[in-house]
Design a protein around this motif. Structure first.
Motif, PDB file in Angstrom:
ATOM      1  N   HIS A 153       0.833  -1.209   0.000  1.00 18.46           N
ATOM      2  CA  HIS A 153       0.000   0.000   0.000  1.00 18.46           C
ATOM      3  C   HIS A 153       0.867   1.259   0.000  1.00 18.46           C
ATOM      4  O   HIS A 153       0.621   2.201  -0.767  1.00 18.46           O
TER       5      HIS A 153
ATOM      6  N   ILE B 117       1.058   4.256  -2.781  1.00 17.79           N
ATOM      7  CA  ILE B 117       0.780   5.643  -2.378  1.00 17.79           C
ATOM      8  C   ILE B 117       1.954   6.555  -2.755  1.00 17.79           C
ATOM      9  O   ILE B 117       1.767   7.629  -3.350  1.00 17.79           O
TER      10      ILE B 117
ATOM     11  N   ASN C 104       2.268   9.644  -5.413  1.00 15.24           N
ATOM     12  CA  ASN C 104       2.687  10.963  -4.929  1.00 15.24           C
ATOM     13  C   ASN C 104       3.700  11.581  -5.873  1.00 15.24           C
ATOM     14  O   ASN C 104       3.576  12.739  -6.278  1.00 15.24           O
TER      15      ASN C 104
ATOM     16  N   PHE D  12       2.420  14.707  -8.149  1.00 21.93           N
ATOM     17  CA  PHE D  12       2.920  16.021  -7.714  1.00 21.93           C
ATOM     18  C   PHE D  12       4.269  16.383  -8.342  1.00 21.93           C
ATOM     19  O   PHE D  12       4.635  17.552  -8.366  1.00 21.93           O
TER      20      PHE D  12
ATOM     21  N   ILE E  75       8.588  25.635   8.511  1.00 24.89           N
ATOM     22  CA  ILE E  75       7.115  25.603   8.415  1.00 24.89           C
ATOM     23  C   ILE E  75       6.493  25.280   9.773  1.00 24.89           C
ATOM     24  O   ILE E  75       5.522  25.908  10.197  1.00 24.89           O
TER      25      ILE E  75
ATOM     26  N   SER F  96     -12.810  -0.235  22.507  1.00 21.88           N
ATOM     27  CA  SER F  96     -13.618   0.038  21.315  1.00 21.88           C
ATOM     28  C   SER F  96     -13.186  -0.847  20.152  1.00 21.88           C
ATOM     29  O   SER F  96     -14.022  -1.288  19.355  1.00 21.88           O
ATOM     30  N   LEU F  97     -11.874  -1.121  20.048  1.00 14.79           N
ATOM     31  CA  LEU F  97     -11.384  -1.983  18.957  1.00 14.79           C
ATOM     32  C   LEU F  97     -11.968  -3.389  19.094  1.00 14.79           C
ATOM     33  O   LEU F  97     -12.398  -3.998  18.117  1.00 14.79           O
TER      34      LEU F  97
ATOM     35  N   ASP G  59     -15.648  -3.351  18.177  1.00 13.29           N
ATOM     36  CA  ASP G  59     -15.815  -3.244  16.728  1.00 13.29           C
ATOM     37  C   ASP G  59     -15.621  -4.596  16.042  1.00 13.29           C
ATOM     38  O   ASP G  59     -16.391  -4.975  15.161  1.00 13.29           O
TER      39      ASP G  59
ATOM     40  N   HIS H 110      -6.573   1.127  11.613  1.00  8.93           N
ATOM     41  CA  HIS H 110      -6.530   0.506  12.926  1.00  8.93           C
ATOM     42  C   HIS H 110      -7.374   1.244  13.963  1.00  8.93           C
ATOM     43  O   HIS H 110      -7.620   0.710  15.031  1.00  8.93           O
ATOM     44  N   ASN H 111      -7.828   2.451  13.652  1.00 16.52           N
ATOM     45  CA  ASN H 111      -8.702   3.157  14.592  1.00 16.52           C
ATOM     46  C   ASN H 111     -10.113   3.338  14.037  1.00 16.52           C
ATOM     47  O   ASN H 111     -10.845   4.214  14.499  1.00 16.52           O
ATOM     48  N   ARG H 112     -10.486   2.515  13.056  1.00 15.07           N
ATOM     49  CA  ARG H 112     -11.811   2.663  12.459  1.00 15.07           C
ATOM     50  C   ARG H 112     -12.929   2.435  13.473  1.00 15.07           C
ATOM     51  O   ARG H 112     -14.023   2.983  13.341  1.00 15.07           O
ATOM     52  N   ALA H 113     -12.646   1.654  14.528  1.00 11.09           N
ATOM     53  CA  ALA H 113     -13.676   1.349  15.530  1.00 11.09           C
ATOM     54  C   ALA H 113     -14.258   2.613  16.144  1.00 11.09           C
ATOM     55  O   ALA H 113     -15.463   2.716  16.360  1.00 11.09           O
TER      56      ALA H 113
ATOM     57  N   ASP I   1      -3.168   8.452   4.583  1.00  8.84           N
ATOM     58  CA  ASP I   1      -3.521   7.824   3.306  1.00  8.84           C
ATOM     59  C   ASP I   1      -4.747   6.908   3.361  1.00  8.84           C
ATOM     60  O   ASP I   1      -5.380   6.672   2.339  1.00  8.84           O
ATOM     61  N   GLN I   2      -5.099   6.376   4.545  1.00 10.50           N
ATOM     62  CA  GLN I   2      -6.217   5.433   4.585  1.00 10.50           C
ATOM     63  C   GLN I   2      -7.563   6.098   4.883  1.00 10.50           C
ATOM     64  O   GLN I   2      -8.618   5.540   4.587  1.00 10.50           O
TER      65      GLN I   2
ATOM     66  N   MET J 117     -10.452   6.472   2.114  1.00  6.00           N
ATOM     67  CA  MET J 117     -11.221   5.278   1.708  1.00  6.00           C
ATOM     68  C   MET J 117     -12.500   5.171   2.540  1.00  6.00           C
ATOM     69  O   MET J 117     -13.571   4.848   2.024  1.00  6.00           O
TER      70      MET J 117
ATOM     71  N   TYR K  27      -6.254  11.960  -0.178  1.00  9.86           N
ATOM     72  CA  TYR K  27      -5.032  12.125   0.614  1.00  9.86           C
ATOM     73  C   TYR K  27      -4.035  13.020  -0.108  1.00  9.86           C
ATOM     74  O   TYR K  27      -3.896  12.921  -1.322  1.00  9.86           O
ATOM     75  N   ALA K  28      -3.380  13.864   0.655  1.00 10.48           N
ATOM     76  CA  ALA K  28      -2.259  14.626   0.092  1.00 10.48           C
ATOM     77  C   ALA K  28      -1.087  14.518   1.053  1.00 10.48           C
ATOM     78  O   ALA K  28      -1.246  14.696   2.263  1.00 10.48           O
ATOM     79  N   ALA K  29       0.073  14.218   0.518  1.00  8.42           N
ATOM     80  CA  ALA K  29       1.270  14.063   1.353  1.00  8.42           C
ATOM     81  C   ALA K  29       1.797  15.433   1.772  1.00  8.42           C
ATOM     82  O   ALA K  29       1.474  16.446   1.166  1.00  8.42           O
TER      83      ALA K  29
ATOM     84  N   GLN L 172       2.403  19.177   7.468  1.00 10.24           N
ATOM     85  CA  GLN L 172       2.444  20.609   7.780  1.00 10.24           C
ATOM     86  C   GLN L 172       2.545  21.468   6.515  1.00 10.24           C
ATOM     87  O   GLN L 172       1.803  22.443   6.369  1.00 10.24           O
ATOM     88  N   SER L 173       3.462  21.094   5.612  1.00 10.82           N
ATOM     89  CA  SER L 173       3.641  21.927   4.420  1.00 10.82           C
ATOM     90  C   SER L 173       2.420  21.832   3.507  1.00 10.82           C
ATOM     91  O   SER L 173       2.042  22.827   2.865  1.00 10.82           O
TER      92      SER L 173
ATOM     93  N   VAL M  38      -3.126  22.040  -4.103  1.00  9.03           N
ATOM     94  CA  VAL M  38      -2.847  20.761  -3.438  1.00  9.03           C
ATOM     95  C   VAL M  38      -3.592  19.636  -4.136  1.00  9.03           C
ATOM     96  O   VAL M  38      -3.047  18.555  -4.366  1.00  9.03           O
TER      97      VAL M  38
END
Lengths: 209, 267
Positions: A41, A45, A49, A53, A102, A192-193, A196, B57-60, B87-88, B91, B117-119, B122-123, B135
């Motif tokens: 993945h 990605i 990118n 870009f 930044i 919660s995990l 779920d 992993h935190n979708r719950a 990035d996830q 979806m 998603y945009a990489a 901060q910038s 962007v």
């Protein structure tokens, strides 16, 4: 197709969960699948990118200036050469400088100035008539004492003796309360995990909930 | 069967049984009501930047919040622009936006959009502040954003009426605060957070930089109650409470056994 996906997800959930009993080949299989998918993945990605870009604006839009960051990025690959490994310092310096500039310019206001202002609050308020001592804003006193004593705890250039030591000692209690709150919050998150995953198996897979 | 197996079993069975007895939360907390009011008070057609800043992993905790907040935003006929620093997240945003959008008869690209998603973290956000199209030249599905009606009249993220950031990491909301609100004081933000992300964010709420937040499944459950829908938050609340009581009991029992053992050794 969606049903197949749900069953694969359920089986992988059970395989990972089987670690609670003991290490086993099913768990290791699921673990390796996860590592493989995550790596794949990330490759996709990052490929898009660079394409979206970097390359495309250059080729289609004529933004030839993009060649500069692309070359700087490619310098990272010199880490595989002993002779030219020093060249990787150039992109590293670029990234440190850029992200520092930044990050700091933004953080100065939102995370430093505004946070200092937020600790300057009235301790005496005539309209407060409840509490142990009327007119004292207990919450604001706790914020002030907590901020000063916690900062004192991290004051490392002097030994923690005398007034500094006393303040650092109080600060340690505030830190412990914070860590307790964070631990409680993490427990809530992890619970919660579990909920779920159980809900997924009972509702989406077995359809009994 | 060893001690830790008994602990897992007691814990798992108690949570499993509790899932069959959904109760929800009777009353919403003050922070949840603040988030609800912030969205409720926006005039129809206002622009809302929706941050889907979380991983699988935190979708719950995150997806129930995403579902209930998007439901409220679309019910209020607000223009929703979804972005992500992770990035996830897009979806999940794509699934929820399309489903809820269809239920409310809203059109993609006109009423809502998922920019994806945009990489750059901060910038990226610093650039997003002034120029969204710089962007995101295309959205999550690859459509050109240049003439997209949902983005009409909008230059950068600084121009949105409200940001709703659903984040599993404190660095999500703080990045938007540091890179947008630091330069534009009118930038308003509410958050949906995992329980573990809340403590570091609380100082920003105390200072008024973030107006309010909802916490994990509990927050989703409270919000579901406020807008009258039944989702995972409502279903899971009894299990969450039972699980927490089970942990407390196990900690107490563990400590009692520990003290008994220590006393026995001392004798």
């Amino acid at each position: 197709m969606e049903t197949l996906g749900i069953w694969i997800a359920a089986l992988l959930t059970l395989a990972i969960g089987s670690l609670l009993w003991r290490q086993n080949p099913l768990y290791r299989l699921a673990e390796h699948i996860l590592v493989g998918f995550t790596a794949g993945h990330l490759v996709v990605i990052n490929f898009f990118n660079v394409k979206n870009f970097g390359i495309e604006p250059m080729v289609k839009g004529g933004m030839w200036i993009n060649i500069v960051p692309i070359i700087i990025g490619l310098l990272f690959y010199f880490r595989f050469s002993r002779r030219y490994a020093w060249l990787t310092r150039i992109p590293l310096a670029y990234f440190f400088g850029l992200s520092g500039a930044i990050g700091i310019t933004g953080a100065l206001d939102a995370s430093i100035r505004q946070q200092i202002i937020a600790t300057v609050k009235p301790l005496y308020e005539p309209e407060i008539i409840w509490g142990f001592i009327p007119h004292l804003n207990i919450n604001n006193i706790i914020i002030l004492v907590g901020t000063i004593t916690t900062l004192a705890y991290f004051f490392m250039t002097r030994p923690h003796k005398g007034i500094t030591g006393g303040m650092a000692y109080v600060g340690r209690f505030f830190i412990m309360v914070t860590l307790g709150a964070r631990f409680g919050a993490v427990v809530m998150s992890r619970l919660s995990l579990l909920i779920d995953r159980l809900y997924f198996i009972l509702h989406d897979c077995l359809k009994i909930l | 069967m060893r001690e830790h197996h008994i602990v897992f079993l007691v814990f798992g069975i108690s949570v499993l049984i509790a899932l069959f007895v959904p109760t929800g939360v009777k009353e919403a907390s003050r922070q949840t009501v603040v988030v609800y009011d912030a969205i409720e008070e926006l005039p129809e057609g206002s622009v809302v930047l929706l941050g889907a800043d979380f991983d699988a992993h935190n979708r719950a905790e995150m997806v129930p919040q995403l579902e209930v907040l998007v439901e409220h935003l679309m019910r209020r006929r607000l223009r929703v622009i979804a972005v992500s620093m992770w990035d996830q997240g897009p979806m999940f945003a794509e699934r929820v936006l399309r489903r809820v959008g269809d239920e409310h008869g809203l059109e993609y690209g006109i009423d809502y959009v998922n920019l994806g998603y945009a990489a750059g973290a901060q910038s990226m956000v610093r650039l997003l502040k002034d120029d969204i199209r710089a962007v995101y030249k295309t959205d999550f599905s690859g459509n050109e954003t240049l003439n997209m009606p949902v983005l009409a009249g909008l230059e950068g993220a600084k121009d949105v009426d409200l940001m709703v950031d659903i984040s599993d990491n404190p660095s999500g909301p703080t990045t938007y605060l540091e890179q947008i609100q630091s330069f534009h004081k009118g930038f308003r933000m509410v958050c949906g957070l995992t329980a573990s992300a809340v403590p570091p964010i609380m100082p920003y709420v105390e200072s008024g930089q973030i107006e309010g937040y909802i916490i994990g499944l509990k927050g989703a459950s409270e919000y579901e109650g406020l807008i009258g829908v039944r989702g995972l938050g409502t279903i899971a609340m009894t299990a969450q409470s039972v699980g927490q009581v089970a942990i407390l009991v196990l900690i107490l029992v563990g400590n009692i056994f520990f003290l008994m053992e220590r006393r026995r050794r001392a004798v």
